[in-house]
Motif scaffolding. Structure first.
Motif, PDB file in Angstrom:
ATOM      1  N   ALA A 249      30.889  40.914  31.151  1.00 35.70           N
ATOM      2  CA  ALA A 249      32.293  40.609  31.429  1.00 35.70           C
ATOM      3  C   ALA A 249      33.088  40.884  30.170  1.00 35.70           C
ATOM      4  CB  ALA A 249      32.460  39.146  31.859  1.00 35.70           C
ATOM      5  N   ALA A 250      34.062  41.777  30.266  1.00 33.09           N
ATOM      6  CA  ALA A 250      34.881  42.171  29.116  1.00 33.09           C
ATOM      7  C   ALA A 250      36.310  41.694  29.326  1.00 33.09           C
ATOM      8  CB  ALA A 250      34.833  43.680  28.931  1.00 33.09           C
ATOM      9  N   PHE A 251      36.843  40.979  28.341  1.00 35.57           N
ATOM     10  CA  PHE A 251      38.196  40.446  28.397  1.00 35.57           C
ATOM     11  C   PHE A 251      39.007  41.090  27.279  1.00 35.57           C
ATOM     12  CE2 PHE A 251      35.186  37.294  29.872  1.00 35.57           C
ATOM     13  CZ  PHE A 251      35.743  36.846  31.062  1.00 35.57           C
ATOM     14  N   GLY A 252      40.061  41.814  27.652  1.00 34.92           N
ATOM     15  CA  GLY A 252      40.895  42.457  26.645  1.00 34.92           C
ATOM     16  C   GLY A 252      42.251  42.804  27.208  1.00 34.92           C
ATOM     17  N   GLY A 253      43.324  42.360  26.552  1.00 31.73           N
ATOM     18  CA  GLY A 253      44.664  42.651  27.037  1.00 31.73           C
ATOM     19  C   GLY A 253      44.896  42.039  28.404  1.00 31.73           C
ATOM     20  N   LYS A 254      45.479  42.810  29.304  1.00 29.32           N
ATOM     21  CA  LYS A 254      45.783  42.326  30.639  1.00 29.32           C
ATOM     22  C   LYS A 254      44.648  42.582  31.628  1.00 29.32           C
ATOM     23  CE  LYS A 254      49.968  41.165  29.367  1.00 29.32           C
ATOM     24  NZ  LYS A 254      50.380  39.746  29.283  1.00 29.32           N
TER      25      LYS A 254
END
Length: 375
Positions: A249-254
């Protein structure tokens, strides 16, 4: 004039010419002196900075001149900063500081171990599972004068237990690895609050984070790369690790990217892609297609021909067993596109455990292609 004298004379002129060339290509006397001055003042500044910030006098091991280089520069030039290797008892650390002026403004990695301990404790408590490996870069948003050090230097003093404050004030790239074979597509649904926390950090504080779940510790050790999140590249080329990773799971920006990998086997080959649809995304066939003679290969016939079909676009990684085909094989791709057949050789590389050759292709126009193994 005898031959011995001629050889000696030729050797002298060769040595003299090389000396002139090296002198012309090297640093000038003035630049060398400037670099010595930068090193001397940088060392003094670093000692004073540590005394002011941490309250002790460090030992100094060495001073590295930080350099920059632009297109057309014959040599890298000293940009005025130094990276000073220092020691506090058994603890080694580094200070990045100017050597062109007297200053106490600098950044260092003295507290990196403390910050990582706080990060692990904080994140394990929130996630509710054991972290196998963790990596984090952080900077306070100030332009660094050079790229001579790792991405975890701080100017401000870090108070123990203030990890969340660090996330809010710094630009952070974070990777969290576990080895418990968990599916983050389900995890996100079951832990909405935790997922929302990562999304909020990405949106509000520009934190870039990736959670990776490996199938086991053994699979982690076999992994293609453990550099995800460095420089903010969260999942670059992660498909090459699809044999070893359950999901990420990658979380970055919007944008939040949650993916799991699908694996299929055919005749000892392992085919891997990101799982996007119910059922099998990949359709693999062996020996159903003929390898066309387009004049691209010198070999008369391949050892094996496989066909891969996939409706969703995206990379497909093929793991070719070394035990069966050896390491010196060539892999060619064949596909139909724009009204004609294409053939070309794909690059391959070995897995960490040397058990498989890896080849990656996207196929055209809909992730469909044939590939042939030539010994």
């Amino acid at each position: 004039m005898d031959s011995y004298f001629i050889r000696r004379l030729a050797l002298f002129f060769t040595f003299w010419t090389l000396t002139l060339l090296l002198s012309a290509c090297g640093y000038s006397r003035e630049e060398k002196q400037r670099m010595k001055n930068i090193e001397k003042l940088g060392r003094e500044n670093a000692v004073n900075y540590v005394k002011e910030k941490y309250g002790f006098t460090p030992e100094t091991d060495k001073v590295q001149i930080c350099t920059s280089r632009e297109d057309g520069d014959p040599l890298p030039w000293a940009n005025g900063y130094v990276l000073v290797s220092m020691r506090d008892g058994d603890k080694d650390f580094k200070v990045h500081i100017s050597g062109e002026k007297h200053t106490l403004e600098a950044e260092d990695d003295y507290q990196h171990d403390l910050i990582m301990e706080d990060a692990r404790e904080y994140l394990e408590d929130m996630l509710g599972y054991e972290i196998y490996d963790i990596y984090m870069e952080y900077k306070e948003g100030k332009d660094s004068a050079s790229e001579c050090h790792e991405g975890y230097f701080l100017e401000d003093f870090y108070e123990a237990g203030s990890f969340e404050k660090l996330l809010k004030r710094c630009e952070v790239n974070l990777r969290i690895d576990d080895c418990i074979n968990q599916d983050f597509t389900d995890w996100k649904k079951e832990h909405e609050g935790t997922a929302a926390w990562f999304e909020n950090c990405a949106n509000e504080y520009d934190v870039k984070a990736i959670l990776i779940s490996y199938k086991s510790v053994e699979d982690y050790e076999k992994g293609y790369s453990h550099t995800y999140a460095r420089g903010g590249l969260l999942d670059f080329a992660i498909e090459k690790d699809g044999l070893y990773i359950c999901s990420y799971a990658a979380f970055g920006g919007k944008e939040t990217q949650v993916c799991r990998f699908e694996r299929q086997e055919c005749e000892g080959m392992i085919f891997c892609c990101i799982d996007k649809a119910d059922g099998n995304d990949l359709q693999i066939t062996d020996g159903q297609e003929l390898w066309l003679d387009l004049g691209e290969m010198k070999e008369e016939r391949p050892s094996a021909v496989y066909s891969v079909d996939k409706e969703e676009p995206g990379e497909i990684v093929v793991y070719i067993p070394v035990e069966r085909y050896g390491r010196g094989v060539s892999v060619f791709i064949q596909h139909f596109y724009d009204g004609r057949w294409w053939q070309y050789e794909e690059d391959t590389h070995l897995t960490t455990d040397k058990q498989y050759m890896i080849v990656t292709s996207v196929g055209y126009p809909d992730s469909s292609f044939d590939f042939a193994v030539f010994k």
